[in-house]
Structures are given as C-alpha cells and as structure tokens.
Design a protein around this motif. Structure first.
Motif, mmCIF file in Angstrom:
data_model
loop_
_atom_site.group_PDB
_atom_site.id
_atom_site.type_symbol
_atom_site.label_atom_id
_atom_site.label_comp_id
_atom_site.label_asym_id
_atom_site.label_seq_id
_atom_site.Cartn_x
_atom_site.Cartn_y
_atom_site.Cartn_z
ATOM 1 N N HIS A 94 0.816 -1.211 0.000
ATOM 2 C CA HIS A 94 0.000 0.000 0.000
ATOM 3 C C HIS A 94 0.853 1.265 0.000
ATOM 4 C CE1 HIS A 94 -3.921 -1.991 1.707
ATOM 5 N NE2 HIS A 94 -3.680 -2.301 0.445
ATOM 6 N N GLU A 95 2.033 1.170 0.552
ATOM 7 C CA GLU A 95 2.918 2.341 0.616
ATOM 8 C C GLU A 95 3.189 2.918 -0.773
ATOM 9 O OE1 GLU A 95 7.494 3.474 2.027
ATOM 10 O OE2 GLU A 95 6.638 1.509 2.518
ATOM 11 N N HIS A 96 3.128 2.054 -1.785
ATOM 12 C CA HIS A 96 3.441 2.504 -3.142
ATOM 13 C C HIS A 96 2.198 2.534 -4.043
ATOM 14 C CE1 HIS A 96 7.716 2.450 -2.256
ATOM 15 N NE2 HIS A 96 7.543 1.263 -1.693
ATOM 16 N N GLY A 97 1.019 2.502 -3.429
ATOM 17 C CA GLY A 97 -0.204 2.703 -4.194
ATOM 18 C C GLY A 97 -0.722 1.506 -4.947
ATOM 19 N N SER A 98 -0.287 0.315 -4.590
ATOM 20 C CA SER A 98 -0.755 -0.891 -5.265
ATOM 21 C C SER A 98 -1.782 -1.614 -4.406
ATOM 22 C CB SER A 98 0.417 -1.832 -5.561
ATOM 23 O OG SER A 98 1.328 -1.223 -6.454
ATOM 24 N N LEU A 99 -2.528 -2.508 -5.032
ATOM 25 C CA LEU A 99 -3.501 -3.332 -4.330
ATOM 26 C C LEU A 99 -2.835 -4.619 -3.868
ATOM 27 C CD1 LEU A 99 -6.541 -2.987 -6.791
ATOM 28 C CD2 LEU A 99 -6.084 -1.649 -4.719
ATOM 29 N N ALA A 100 -3.177 -5.068 -2.669
ATOM 30 C CA ALA A 100 -2.602 -6.292 -2.102
ATOM 31 C C ALA A 100 -3.616 -7.419 -2.169
ATOM 32 C CB ALA A 100 -2.178 -6.058 -0.653
ATOM 33 N N GLY A 101 -3.190 -8.557 -2.716
ATOM 34 C CA GLY A 101 -4.063 -9.713 -2.831
ATOM 35 C C GLY A 101 -3.532 -10.906 -2.062
ATOM 36 N N VAL A 102 -4.431 -11.724 -1.540
ATOM 37 C CA VAL A 102 -4.044 -12.932 -0.810
ATOM 38 C C VAL A 102 -4.646 -14.146 -1.512
ATOM 39 C CG1 VAL A 102 -6.005 -12.718 0.786
ATOM 40 C CG2 VAL A 102 -4.007 -14.107 1.431
#
Length: 680
Positions: A94-102
């Motif tokens: 998130h720090e770099h503006g991306s979405l995190a997926g699991v």
C-alpha cells in the motif's frame, strides 16, 4: 518517453469495488520466505509495488491446519495470530499505491499434513501425491460445510490484515479444482455433471464475498486446461464452460494451464506467450477482467494481448522476479533497461530448497530486507578507488556493472574476443538461447557508464595485472570442466585408456565434437549433460546418456523440467541409463557399476564426454597472491566460478555481492528470529 502504442498498458482496470492503477498484475508465486520470514517477504512484495505492479499477490495461503503443505514455506491464516505477518506485506504494498491480494487456498491430494498430522481431505479416497504413505479421506457433507466455515473465517482475517483482493485458488493442487476436474468421481451433487463439479467453487466464492465484505474484491485463480488428455479438464470441452457457469460471480478471473510445470515451463521448452491458445474465447463468456500469464517480457506482446481482447491484465510471476520495475521501465520508455526473465526457473528451485527466492537475472531478489539490497538503487562509492575486473563472464559483468553504478572507475578486461564467458558459449547449446540475456542486459548497462572501460582480447599475466595500477583487482576468470572423471561419484581420478577420446562440455561448446557412438557421462545432474547429449544427437551421433543418479538431469525436478528433458532426449533418439557410476574406460568402451547392486557392465563407445565437475581457473590468482608482497597496497579478490564453480545464478550473485560490499566494513545481514518472550 513512452511509445504511445503502450499507453493501453497503463489504463486503469475496475476490479469489483477497487481500481487497479494499470494493467500489470503480479500473480501469486512462491518465494521460500512466506510466514517463516515475513519481513523478507513483505520487503520483496513492496519492491514490486514500487516498481509499478498494480496488484501484488501472496503465494498459497492455507485456510486451515488440515490443509498443511509443510515443509514447503508458504502462508497461512489459520487463526488471528497469522494476521500480523501478512499485514506487514499489505503495508509495504500500500505504501506505493498498489492493491494487495491474498491467495486463499486449501490443498487436496498434494498435502500429507506432515506438520499438523490432521487427516488430509479431498473429493475422494485416494493416496496423496508423491510417495508419502498417507491417503486422503473423501469429504462428506459435514466436511464440506466445515471447509466453507474455515474459508470464510480466513477471508475475515484477510480483510483484517488489510488485503484488497481475496483470491479463491482453483489451481492444480487445491480443493476447488480437484472437485471441478472430470477425475472427480463423486456421485452426489458435488460430482458428475460440470454444473455439479463447479458447485464447491461457487460456494467458496460466495463465502469469500461474505467474509471480505463490500470493500474487498474477489478473484478466482483457475486452471482452464489440465493438459491431462481426455481424463482431465480441457479448455475446448469444459474449461471455458466452467467459467461461463460462474462468469459474473468473481470480480476477476486469473487463469492458468495445467500443473506448475505446465504453467511455468522453462525457456528450453516454451517461448513467451505460449498460453495464448488456451485463452482464446474466454472473454466471450464473462465481462469480468481476465488475467493470463506467459513469461511476458515484450511490451509489444503485452499490448497486443490487451488490444486484441485476449486479456485485460498482464499476469506475471517470473518476469516480476527478474525485474520488479518492469512496469515502470515500460511506462518511462526505458525498454532496453528491462531485465528480461531468461526462463531458467532457478527461482522455482528456491521454493523446493525452502529458502529465500533467488534469480539468475536479479541478484537482489530475496535480499531486499536481509541485506538491504534494491534492484534499481545502490550505495555511492566510498572512495576514489579504481578497480580492475579480470574476466567478463556473468560474475565479472555483474561486478563491473554494479561497481560502475556506484561510481567507481572500473576497467573490465576479457581474454576472449567476446563478452559473456560461459553464458555466451552455453547460450549456443540447444534451448539455451534466452540465457544470453544475462550477458546482453549487463553489456547494455555497462555501455551507458562513462566510468567503465572494456577491453576484449586482453590475456593479462600476473605482471600485467599488478602493473595496471588499480587499487583493487577482482578476478572473475571462470572455471573449466574436469577431464579426470572426478565428481560426486568419484573422489579421485579414474583410469582412462588413452585410445578412447575424452571430451568435456568445453570442447563441445568450442566446436570440437566427437563422432559415432558417444557416451555422455553426467555426474553434474543439472542441465549440461542433457543439452550436450541433445546437441550431439542433432549432430548425428548415436548418444547414450549415463548417470549415477536415479533420474536423468535429476536437479531439474526443482526447475520443473525433468519430464520434458527426458521426453526431449527420447525424441532425439538418446538412450538414457540411470544408477550407473563410471569406473574407467578401455580402448573402445566405458566401464560402469550399478550404484545399487554393485554389478559391473560395459558400454561400447567411440568417445566419451565427461560432465562431472569443474575446476576454478585459479592460476592467475595464485600467481598474484605469491607476488603481492611487491605491491602490498593492491587488494585482490575472487568472484564467481574462479572462487567456487556453481550455476550461473550463483556467479551473478557473487559478482553483485562483491560490488555491494566493496569498502563496506560491516555489510548488512539480518535474520528473522522467533521471539520466545512474546511467544511465552
């Protein structure tokens, strides 16, 4: 400046309630760090977000202790205690503006639950994959109900960890796909017709949606074709139909082909974009974004797939490992700076070794947290020291490049009339052409640095080297294949009859070829024995490949190509013999011993090629060390194969590490320890 043709790659994509900033999607992939090394894992994923990947996924994340894949190092969300390690990754992404997926997953048939000792569950009663003496119990209705509960609870935990995209894993090793496969022989509402077989996946999508809430997107990773013939799911028969039955339920479809070995073939056996034929037609049955993979490194290929409506997002695992900044470099028009994946799958071998991810092209991979390395940034020089690097193979090229990036004045001297060393020579062997990218990328970067001078055809003596006047000498003089038979099976030189010609890979790569009946003896166990056998077969030799190992090219099990290697050799007419250790040669034959029974045998041969071990080219180092007293201010070091012969990835790493740590008295090496106080 970016070519307008590639603007399409930087359009936003709607994924349910979320918006991805571009079309670059890092698909789930193993990394050997997982929940055992969460800080290293988070740093690695964060670097990719910094490099421009819009969606960054975890690897396999087990939802319950009965889905235990240990000793593989993966992720888990069994209870709330598993949330903090994964939250580290989310924060880094998130720090770099991306979405995190699991990647929520529950294995079936591939897990013996070695750690938890829970009874493995699956669609039917059958043995677990591999040779572990354990069987899977066929699930009844209460088991399925429990699974849905476990899955929803894991989705809730994933939301608490901060994940944006919850992936329902229907990959080859998971419960969802094992139910969908035609090999599912259940007779209840979860078996039989395709509509019944997709029922469990439908229910998993629904409980994931419930657990994730309105703020999370739900994706599905699914096999479109098992590549298992008529017994398996086939795209043209039921693969696309399966998607049509669930078309609008998830927010995104992430599609793969076959097992891991099928989905991630090496460049020896598959070119970029080899999966496209399986993807055609999917967009006609769903309006949701579709992701596919194909070891994409060419912006033209990527843009074409989007423009032609084959895919909506460019999926990548291995290319994102080789160059975490691939999207940003395309965005900025720096195409020549892309560190292209060579398709060697040494990254995959890290998973089976259960250790930090490594990459032949990108030596910083897996070292982002542990050593503080970054693929695009490196500390500035600490002095005005000059460096002479002798040898322009993979270690020398990387060492010179990284030192040059730091700002040191570097001279790179190469004895041969070409750069690249073993990479250039090996790259001419069958199937290894893309490996020359290791050389090409580094030469391109070196040519941009004004503080680096390159000299080819410079065979420096010890006196020449010392008189050059550099403050630091780095030897990267490589290694040579042994001619005495010493290797893993033989610890001392073997008795060879001089009447039988002996060759090594060095001879073959430089054009000196045997003829007639040729025995290739492989005690190296990686790729070299097989590619030499293949080359000689193509040259018209009658080839027999012999190894003391239990399988041909046995290490390639770890790079997912072992079966393909054997099939290729069979197609080339190569005879393959295992469990035979070389004893020596006669005038027209080679003598072997069965390593299991001790039985001796002879193999008629007109020549033998020894692929056993390599010796460091250390003569110059020895001469320099003995003469250094005359010039005590000069420092001498070795990198790569001339220090300890190994695979190419180790040579590149060795050269890079020297450059990173040059004139650093306390290089970083952090470890992740279990906090016993907190545990107590």
């Amino acid at each position: 400046m970016r070519d307008p043709r590639f603007d399409i790659l930087f359009e936003t994509v709607q994924i349910g309630p979320l918006v991805a900033r571009n079309r670059f999607y890092q698909t789930p992939h193993c990394n050997g760090m997982g929940n055992l090394r969460p800080q290293a894992h988070a740093a690695m994923r964060g670097i990719k977000a910094e490099g421009g990947w819009a969606v960054i996924n975890t690897e396999h994340c087990s939802v319950h202790p009965s889905g235990d894949l240990m000793p593989e190092v993966l992720q888990m969300l069994w209870d709330d205690g598993d949330i903090p390690p994964l939250a580290l990754m989310v924060e880094a992404v998130h720090e770099h503006g991306s979405l995190a997926g699991v990647q929520l997953a529950y294995p079936a048939y591939y897990n013996a639950n070695r750690l938890t000792r829970e009874v493995p569950l699956g669609p039917m009663d059958r043995p677990v994959s591999g040779n572990h003496p354990m069987q899977v119990r066929g699930m009844d209705k209460s088991d399925i109900k429990n699974l849905l509960g476990w899955w929803k609870a894991a989705a809730v935990r994933a939301r608490k960890a901060g994940f944006d995209v919850l992936n329902v894993d229907g990959n080859f090793s998971t419960i969802a796909f094992q139910f969908i496969s035609p090999r599912n022989q259940r007779t209840d509402e979860y078996g039989g017709s395709l509509k019944n077989r997709v029922r469990l996946l439908r229910e998993l999508i629904e409980v994931t949606r419930e657990g994730g809430g309105d703020g999370c997107a739900v994706s599905v990773r699914l096999i479109i074709d098992e590549l298992f013939g008529p017994e398996g799911l086939r795209a043209a028969d039921e693969g696309i139909e399966a998607i049509s039955l669930l078309a609008e339920l998830p927010d995104l479809w992430d599609l793969v082909v076959g097992t891991w070995a099928d989905d991630s073939p090496t460049s020896r056996f598959a070119a970029e974009n080899d999966h496209e034929p399986f993807m055609v037609g999917i967009k006609s049955v769903t309006s949701k974004p579709v992701v596919g993979v194909g070891r994409f490194t060419s912006p033209d290929t990527m843009a074409s797939l989007i423009r032609r409506g084959v895919l909506d997002m460019i999926g990548a695992a291995r290319p994102s490992i080789a160059d975490p900044f691939l999207p940003k470099k395309i965005e900025e028009g720096r195409y020549e700076d892309i560190r292209e994946c060579i398709g060697c799958n040494i990254c995959v071998s890290s998973h089976f070794a259960m250790t930090n991810l490594r990459c032949t092209q990108n030596p910083t991979m897996g070292e982002e947290w542990r050593r503080g390395w970054h693929p695009e940034k490196i500390a500035l020089a600490k002095s005005r020291s000059s460096v002479l690097v002798v040898g322009a193979g993979p270690a020398g090229l990387e060492c010179a490049r990284a030192l040059g990036e730091r700002g040191y004045k570097v001279t790179l001297a190469e004895r041969e009339g070409f750069l690249g060393g073993r990479v250039t020579l090996e790259g001419k062997l069958p199937g290894l052409g893309e490996w020359q990218r290791v050389r090409d990328w580094r030469v391109t970067q070196l040519q941009k640095l004004p503080n680096i001078e390159i000299y080819k055809g410079s065979d420096l003596s010890a006196a020449d080297t010392l008189e050059f006047g550099s403050d630091q000498i780095v030897l990267a003089t490589g290694a040579r294949w042994r001619r005495d038979g010493v290797g893993r099976a033989a610890h001392k030189a073997l008795p060879f009859d001089t009447a039988l010609p002996i060759f090594t890979p060095d001879d073959v790569m430089r054009g000196s070829l045997p003829g007639g009946n040729v025995t290739v003896y492989d005690d190296d166990h990686y790729y070299m024995g097989a590619v030499i056998a293949e080359k000689l077969a193509l040259e018209g030799c009658k080839v027999t490949l012999v190894t003391p190992a239990a399988d041909i090219s046995s290490f390639t099990v770890n790079t997912l190509e072992n079966i393909r290697v054997a099939k290729r050799l069979f197609e080339r007419g190569v005879t393959m013999i295992t469990h035979r250790s070389l004893l020596g040669t006669g005038s027209s034959s080679a003598r072997f011993m069965d390593v299991r029974t001790g039985e001796n045998s002879e193999q008629r041969a007109d020549a033998i090629v020894l692929v056993t071990a390599r010796l460091p080219n250390s003569e110059l180092y020895s001469q320099l060390v003995s003469g250094i007293a005359e010039k005590p201010s000069i420092r001498i070091s070795r990198v790569g194969d001339c220090e300890a012969p190994a695979a190419i990835f180790a040579a590149v790493y060795s050269g890079h590490r020297f450059a990173q740590e040059f004139e650093d008295s306390s290089p970083l090496l952090r470890r992740e320890r279990i906090d016993l106080k907190a545990a107590g």
